[in-house]
Design a protein around this motif. Sequence first.
Motif, PDB file in Angstrom:
ATOM      1  N   ASN A  10     -15.820  47.948  40.421  1.00  0.00           N
ATOM      2  CA  ASN A  10     -14.943  49.039  40.879  1.00  0.00           C
ATOM      3  C   ASN A  10     -13.488  48.605  40.901  1.00  0.00           C
ATOM      4  N   LYS A  11     -13.245  47.387  41.430  1.00  0.00           N
ATOM      5  CA  LYS A  11     -11.866  46.915  41.540  1.00  0.00           C
ATOM      6  C   LYS A  11     -11.261  46.645  40.171  1.00  0.00           C
ATOM      7  N   ALA A  12     -12.091  46.200  39.227  1.00  0.00           N
ATOM      8  CA  ALA A  12     -11.589  45.900  37.879  1.00  0.00           C
ATOM      9  C   ALA A  12     -11.607  47.129  36.978  1.00  0.00           C
ATOM     10  N   ASN A  13     -12.204  48.225  37.512  1.00  0.00           N
ATOM     11  CA  ASN A  13     -12.304  49.468  36.744  1.00  0.00           C
ATOM     12  C   ASN A  13     -13.076  49.253  35.441  1.00  0.00           C
ATOM     13  N   VAL A  14     -14.198  48.526  35.562  1.00  0.00           N
ATOM     14  CA  VAL A  14     -15.083  48.284  34.416  1.00  0.00           C
ATOM     15  C   VAL A  14     -16.510  48.568  34.873  1.00  0.00           C
ATOM     16  N   SER A  15     -17.423  48.495  33.937  1.00  0.00           N
ATOM     17  CA  SER A  15     -18.835  48.724  34.279  1.00  0.00           C
ATOM     18  C   SER A  15     -19.445  47.467  34.888  1.00  0.00           C
ATOM     19  N   ILE A  16     -20.557  47.648  35.618  1.00  0.00           N
ATOM     20  CA  ILE A  16     -21.310  46.509  36.183  1.00  0.00           C
ATOM     21  C   ILE A  16     -21.810  45.600  35.059  1.00  0.00           C
ATOM     22  N   THR A  17     -22.200  46.221  33.935  1.00  0.00           N
ATOM     23  CA  THR A  17     -22.678  45.435  32.787  1.00  0.00           C
ATOM     24  C   THR A  17     -21.605  44.484  32.281  1.00  0.00           C
ATOM     25  N   THR A  18     -20.349  44.958  32.243  1.00  0.00           N
ATOM     26  CA  THR A  18     -19.245  44.117  31.773  1.00  0.00           C
ATOM     27  C   THR A  18     -19.038  42.921  32.699  1.00  0.00           C
ATOM     28  N   VAL A  19     -19.077  43.169  34.010  1.00  0.00           N
ATOM     29  CA  VAL A  19     -18.936  42.066  34.974  1.00  0.00           C
ATOM     30  C   VAL A  19     -20.078  41.070  34.808  1.00  0.00           C
ATOM     31  N   SER A  20     -21.292  41.604  34.623  1.00  0.00           N
ATOM     32  CA  SER A  20     -22.458  40.735  34.449  1.00  0.00           C
ATOM     33  C   SER A  20     -22.311  39.853  33.223  1.00  0.00           C
ATOM     34  N   ARG A  21     -21.759  40.433  32.142  1.00  0.00           N
ATOM     35  CA  ARG A  21     -21.568  39.651  30.914  1.00  0.00           C
ATOM     36  C   ARG A  21     -20.561  38.529  31.128  1.00  0.00           C
ATOM     37  N   VAL A  22     -19.528  38.802  31.916  1.00  0.00           N
ATOM     38  CA  VAL A  22     -18.537  37.765  32.223  1.00  0.00           C
ATOM     39  C   VAL A  22     -19.166  36.666  33.073  1.00  0.00           C
ATOM     40  N   LEU A  23     -19.920  37.072  34.103  1.00  0.00           N
ATOM     41  CA  LEU A  23     -20.566  36.091  34.994  1.00  0.00           C
ATOM     42  C   LEU A  23     -21.522  35.178  34.237  1.00  0.00           C
ATOM     43  N   ASN A  24     -22.186  35.749  33.221  1.00  0.00           N
ATOM     44  CA  ASN A  24     -23.151  34.978  32.447  1.00  0.00           C
ATOM     45  C   ASN A  24     -22.542  34.375  31.185  1.00  0.00           C
ATOM     46  N   ASN A  25     -21.207  34.456  31.103  1.00  0.00           N
ATOM     47  CA  ASN A  25     -20.459  33.837  30.010  1.00  0.00           C
ATOM     48  C   ASN A  25     -20.920  34.321  28.643  1.00  0.00           C
ATOM     49  N   LYS A  26     -21.235  35.620  28.569  1.00  0.00           N
ATOM     50  CA  LYS A  26     -21.642  36.209  27.285  1.00  0.00           C
ATOM     51  C   LYS A  26     -20.383  36.496  26.458  1.00  0.00           C
ATOM     52  N   LYS A  27     -20.431  36.120  25.202  1.00  0.00           N
ATOM     53  CA  LYS A  27     -19.275  36.312  24.318  1.00  0.00           C
ATOM     54  C   LYS A  27     -19.360  37.671  23.606  1.00  0.00           C
ATOM     55  N   GLY A  28     -18.217  38.155  23.166  1.00  0.00           N
ATOM     56  CA  GLY A  28     -18.177  39.375  22.357  1.00  0.00           C
ATOM     57  C   GLY A  28     -18.184  40.639  23.191  1.00  0.00           C
ATOM     58  N   GLY A  29     -17.445  41.655  22.691  1.00  0.00           N
ATOM     59  CA  GLY A  29     -17.460  42.965  23.327  1.00  0.00           C
ATOM     60  C   GLY A  29     -16.527  43.099  24.508  1.00  0.00           C
ATOM     61  N   ILE A  30     -15.873  42.007  24.919  1.00  0.00           N
ATOM     62  CA  ILE A  30     -14.958  42.050  26.063  1.00  0.00           C
ATOM     63  C   ILE A  30     -13.645  41.397  25.641  1.00  0.00           C
ATOM     64  N   GLY A  31     -12.540  42.107  25.847  1.00  0.00           N
ATOM     65  CA  GLY A  31     -11.240  41.553  25.489  1.00  0.00           C
ATOM     66  C   GLY A  31     -10.828  40.425  26.430  1.00  0.00           C
ATOM     67  N   ASP A  32      -9.949  39.567  25.941  1.00  0.00           N
ATOM     68  CA  ASP A  32      -9.498  38.418  26.734  1.00  0.00           C
ATOM     69  C   ASP A  32      -8.827  38.853  28.027  1.00  0.00           C
ATOM     70  N   GLU A  33      -8.007  39.897  27.951  1.00  0.00           N
ATOM     71  CA  GLU A  33      -7.288  40.369  29.146  1.00  0.00           C
ATOM     72  C   GLU A  33      -8.266  40.882  30.198  1.00  0.00           C
ATOM     73  N   THR A  34      -9.273  41.639  29.734  1.00  0.00           N
ATOM     74  CA  THR A  34     -10.288  42.168  30.658  1.00  0.00           C
ATOM     75  C   THR A  34     -11.063  41.034  31.313  1.00  0.00           C
TER      76      THR A  34
END
Length: 357
Positions: A10-34
């Motif tokens: 909510n605070k980052a204005n992104v989906s839960i899936t996107t946060v999960s991908r960052v937490l699990n260090n998944k590459k691709g589909g997410i910009g560097d700034e995000t």
Amino acid sequence: MTITIKDIANKANVSITTVSRVLNNKKGGIGDETRKRILKIIEELDYSPDSIARSMKTKKTKSIGLIIPDIRNPYFPELVRGVEEVANKCKYNVLLYNTDGNKNKELESLRLIKENKVDGIIFTSSNPGTFNENNKYFIEKDSPIIFIDREPEIESYSGLFLNNEKAGYIATKHLIDLNHKNIGCITGPKQIQNSQQRLTGYKKALNDAGVDVNEDIILNGDYQMQGGYEAAKRLIENKAVTAIFALNDLMAFGVYKAAQEFDVQIPKELSVVGFDNLSFNELLTPKLTTIDQNVSNMGKVAAKLLLKKLGSGGGMQNKSIYLDPKLIIRESTTFYKIASSSFKLRRSKNFEKTSNI
């Protein structure tokens, strides 16, 4: 207030899936700034992923259970250290269970480990019947197991052990080669297989050298210093031996204590061999001759075996590894010369003095 992954999204204005991908260090589909923005929010909110929730998804807890019989025995902290070193490098936590050699505590440890859903188990048991064919299936289907130091009484298992019979043989042969014939032996607990194997090696060395096995100078010990001390006192009081083979170093320390009480000089009047090569052996005076089994390395190898088994999904074929022992000759053994009558008399006087206390 508990911070959740939804709060971060909510605070980052992104989906839960996107946060999960960052937490699990998944590459691709997410910009560097995000990615940077999400990581900064995670840091600001001091968020820590819920390992229990994560384990429910992955069915992995990244933890292993380590069951040992006696944390007070310096042998086992060295073993634990070796296991932890390998486990931590591979991002595994180690849950330690101390059983005091009690069968009920061993069974309770296995129950707790099963409840905690650890990925695997490393087990040193003091009671061969604790792990049997009845509970083997229910434990191993969830948590592959590696036995270390002491073998279980089941048909098929994976483990890491010393060749204890060979160790008992080379320790006793060393004393025989130094002209000793009356070699006392202080055993470990009868139910522990490695104690019986070391005793078998002791007897075989005597038989091969044509020396009669004298059951009167084979005394039961308990792998504790006090047990070694009590047994050594009896051997010294009875003037029965010129050398003592203690089946672990702690009991050998007890032999030193008894010898000091009776004013018996090691090795001039009594040669002593221990077993384990604990790290502070060289602090003894004289330094202890002992069997080395590189305890810390055994812990490392056991952890590697378990992690390899986990990597195979637990399907790796059961096999055991037996390590060769090494005799470390220091200052507590020497060539036997016939004791003088004054030495025998002095031991008798000390016995009388001790008996009157």
